[in-house]
Design an enzyme around this catalytic site. Sequence first.
Site, mmCIF file in Angstrom:
data_model
loop_
_atom_site.group_PDB
_atom_site.id
_atom_site.type_symbol
_atom_site.label_atom_id
_atom_site.label_comp_id
_atom_site.label_asym_id
_atom_site.label_seq_id
_atom_site.Cartn_x
_atom_site.Cartn_y
_atom_site.Cartn_z
ATOM 1 N N CYS A 63 40.253 -24.786 1.366
ATOM 2 C CA CYS A 63 40.763 -23.510 1.894
ATOM 3 C C CYS A 63 39.886 -23.038 3.056
ATOM 4 O O CYS A 63 39.978 -21.895 3.469
ATOM 5 C CB CYS A 63 40.837 -22.456 0.787
ATOM 6 S SG CYS A 63 39.263 -22.153 -0.009
ATOM 7 N N CYS A 116 52.915 -3.423 10.754
ATOM 8 C CA CYS A 116 52.198 -2.976 9.565
ATOM 9 C C CYS A 116 51.447 -1.712 9.961
ATOM 10 O O CYS A 116 50.750 -1.699 10.984
ATOM 11 C CB CYS A 116 51.236 -4.064 9.108
ATOM 12 S SG CYS A 116 50.142 -3.487 7.815
ATOM 13 N N CYS A 139 45.062 -8.858 6.711
ATOM 14 C CA CYS A 139 45.792 -9.765 7.598
ATOM 15 C C CYS A 139 45.178 -9.650 8.987
ATOM 16 O O CYS A 139 44.891 -8.559 9.446
ATOM 17 C CB CYS A 139 47.257 -9.375 7.710
ATOM 18 S SG CYS A 139 48.159 -9.491 6.178
#
Length: 392
Positions: A339, A7, A16
């Site tokens: 989460c 990336c 990320c």
Amino acid sequence: MNRAHNCDVYKKCSGCQMTNLSYEDQLSYKMKKLISLLGRFGHVGEIIGMQSPLHYRNKMQVAFDMDSHKHPISGVWQTEAERVVKTDSCLIENEKALWIVRAARGMLKDFGIFVYDGKTKKGSLRHIMVRNGTVSGEYMVVLVTAPGKPGKLREFASALVRRFPDIKTVVQIENATNIPLWMGEKENILYGKGYIEDTLCDRKFKISPRSFYQINHIQTEVLYKKAIEFASLGKTDTVIDAYCGIGTIGIIAAGEAGTVYGVETVADAVKNARENCALNGVQNYRVEKDDAGKFMTRLAEKGEKVNVVFTDPPRSGCSKEFLNSLVKLSPERVVYVSCNPETLARDLDFLRKNKYKIEKIQPVDMFPHTKHIECAVSLKRTIDNELRRRMN
Ligand code: SAH
């Protein structure tokens, strides 16, 4: 997929955190982390990963700024540096959503739309959100602007829809704050109905711009199936779907349960959840706009009999008030969808001390390439707790 992913902006964009690892290594890292946080509660099931962990996100938020030549740039908002990191590609965002934003940026000048300048407070466009229905193929574009009338935005929206006919709605939402990716209350529908629809676990859902909708469709179906299985619902069960968003879990559960109560704070999500009942012919699911903790307290005070509670809180976990009332209500089964394993561990500690037994912990990788981890946990009331409930 056994390689690390490349990336361009891995270091600059904080979206990320794990693209330097192969996907298998990411999953092993997450398992180790989960075992260290949750291992003391029992066996942690093997994390369920994705077959193809790329371009899985169905919601993208892109910040806008200007370069030194006053040309619009777009990308990721970096909180620490307080600036936009230019990006045109991304490993995890939806590819068509990326094209839509690139096209929109290129069209701004033709329509005389200027990017908002935080210093001079001039200009309009602050960020764009694109959301898509994975099954329906419908796209929603939200133009988040400084306060002001739509003006040229309507023509701009129509032109964008002509280029991308899958865009079913375009909405302007104002942001009058200093918070970059904020969406205010004021909204103008520029094109379409102001919402999109999608299908999840064979049910249809309306999704408005401010409503929460899980960002990874494939893994959400895996997660929800686990959550429903953990609940082992029966036709006479009274069920609570706490932190219910647009009613996804409650609507799926309603087919197998007696009565389901949903609770959620975001008004648009509550409206969607009620509409989604009608859309799916569900008549045994009632949704209230309230704080989940307050709602639970009211039920506990009324002495309601509840058999199953689904709880799916934001990253901060369940509030103390919620957990105290949960213990008072004393449902036979609790399914905790989380989460954030840190707050999950905190809340499981409390529930274990209050006579709940942790039966199963099932992680699902909803957020490949990022450090985030989702889990479904099933808990059962112990006999001690049943006695205590009867004595109350
Ligand atoms: N169960 C849903 C939503 C989970 S996200 C789904 O799977 O799609 C968590 C939801 O909790 C969000 O919709 C958020 O708006 C809502 N929420 C946050 N704080 C809350 C509170 N104190 N009481 C009730 N709902 C809350």
